[in-house]
Design a protein around this motif. Structure first.
Motif, PDB file in Angstrom:
ATOM      1  N   VAL A 180     -13.905   3.574   0.500  1.00 17.89           N
ATOM      2  CA  VAL A 180     -13.656   4.746   1.345  1.00 17.89           C
ATOM      3  C   VAL A 180     -12.178   5.105   1.325  1.00 17.89           C
ATOM      4  O   VAL A 180     -11.812   6.295   1.244  1.00 17.89           O
ATOM      5  CB  VAL A 180     -14.144   4.491   2.792  1.00 17.89           C
ATOM      6  CG1 VAL A 180     -13.656   5.562   3.746  1.00 17.89           C
ATOM      7  CG2 VAL A 180     -15.657   4.401   2.827  1.00 17.89           C
ATOM      8  N   LEU A 181     -11.308   4.109   1.369  1.00 12.26           N
ATOM      9  CA  LEU A 181      -9.865   4.338   1.349  1.00 12.26           C
ATOM     10  C   LEU A 181      -9.439   5.019   0.048  1.00 12.26           C
ATOM     11  O   LEU A 181      -8.637   5.975   0.066  1.00 12.26           O
ATOM     12  CB  LEU A 181      -9.130   3.008   1.520  1.00 12.26           C
ATOM     13  CG  LEU A 181      -7.617   3.063   1.655  1.00 12.26           C
ATOM     14  CD1 LEU A 181      -7.238   3.667   2.997  1.00 12.26           C
ATOM     15  CD2 LEU A 181      -7.037   1.677   1.520  1.00 12.26           C
ATOM     16  N   VAL A 182      -9.966   4.588  -1.087  1.00  9.57           N
ATOM     17  CA  VAL A 182      -9.612   5.183  -2.383  1.00  9.57           C
ATOM     18  C   VAL A 182     -10.120   6.618  -2.460  1.00  9.57           C
ATOM     19  O   VAL A 182      -9.398   7.524  -2.919  1.00  9.57           O
ATOM     20  CB  VAL A 182     -10.174   4.317  -3.537  1.00  9.57           C
ATOM     21  CG1 VAL A 182     -10.093   5.032  -4.867  1.00  9.57           C
ATOM     22  CG2 VAL A 182      -9.436   2.995  -3.609  1.00  9.57           C
ATOM     23  N   VAL A 183     -11.339   6.871  -2.003  1.00  9.10           N
ATOM     24  CA  VAL A 183     -11.891   8.231  -2.016  1.00  9.10           C
ATOM     25  C   VAL A 183     -11.057   9.154  -1.133  1.00  9.10           C
ATOM     26  O   VAL A 183     -10.734  10.289  -1.524  1.00  9.10           O
ATOM     27  CB  VAL A 183     -13.376   8.211  -1.574  1.00  9.10           C
ATOM     28  CG1 VAL A 183     -13.889   9.613  -1.293  1.00  9.10           C
ATOM     29  CG2 VAL A 183     -14.225   7.548  -2.627  1.00  9.10           C
ATOM     30  N   VAL A 184     -10.675   8.705   0.043  1.00  9.16           N
ATOM     31  CA  VAL A 184      -9.861   9.520   0.952  1.00  9.16           C
ATOM     32  C   VAL A 184      -8.491   9.785   0.341  1.00  9.16           C
ATOM     33  O   VAL A 184      -7.957  10.900   0.446  1.00  9.16           O
ATOM     34  CB  VAL A 184      -9.751   8.835   2.335  1.00  9.16           C
ATOM     35  CG1 VAL A 184      -8.674   9.492   3.189  1.00  9.16           C
ATOM     36  CG2 VAL A 184     -11.081   8.886   3.053  1.00  9.16           C
TER      37      VAL A 184
END
Length: 140
Positions: free
Chosen positions: A116-120
């Protein structure tokens, strides 16, 4: 704690009707205090023949009964220590199983959070770039 009312075999039944899907860990301990006393009485009745064949008690500093009693005490204490070690091993196995289960869950949710952190992060970079793009066509 169960006090036996009859001599013979006893059965234990574990009920799994609460939930057949969820995982369970069952531990139980059997301690036979009264059975040891019965065995000691039987051994005394059967094995006292050698005591009469030994030398008279007045010539010995230590009586044979005292030696026999100390050996029985040592035996019962060793059996109790074996029971305690088995109990501690069972607790350790249960705790290790719980720790390994928790480690799997922590690793899974850490991977989800990282994804989720990488996508955001990529989404924010894209949005910032789109703010500074000039979409008007220039006529020369």
């Amino acid at each position: 704690s169960v006090e036996p009312t009859e001599a013979g075999d006893y059965k234990l039944c574990f009920d799994n009707s609460f939930s057949t899907i969820s995982e369970k860990l069952v531990f139980f301990e059997l301690i036979f205090d009264s059975a040891q006393e019965d065995e000691e009485e039987e051994e005394e009745e059967e094995g006292d023949g050698w005591v009469e064949a030994a030398e008279p008690e007045d010539t010995l500093d230590v009586k044979i009964e005292d030696i026999k009693e100390s050996i029985e005490t040592m035996k019962s204490r060793l059996e109790r220590s074996i029971q305690m070690q088995t109990l501690l091993r069972a607790f350790e196995a249960r705790d290790r199983n719980l720790q390994e289960s928790n480690l799997g869950r922590v690793n899974f949710w850490s991977a989800v959070n990282l994804g989720v952190l990488v996508v955001v992060a990529f989404l924010q970079v894209y949005m910032l770039k789109s703010l500074f793009e000039d979409k008007r066509t220039v006529r020369t």
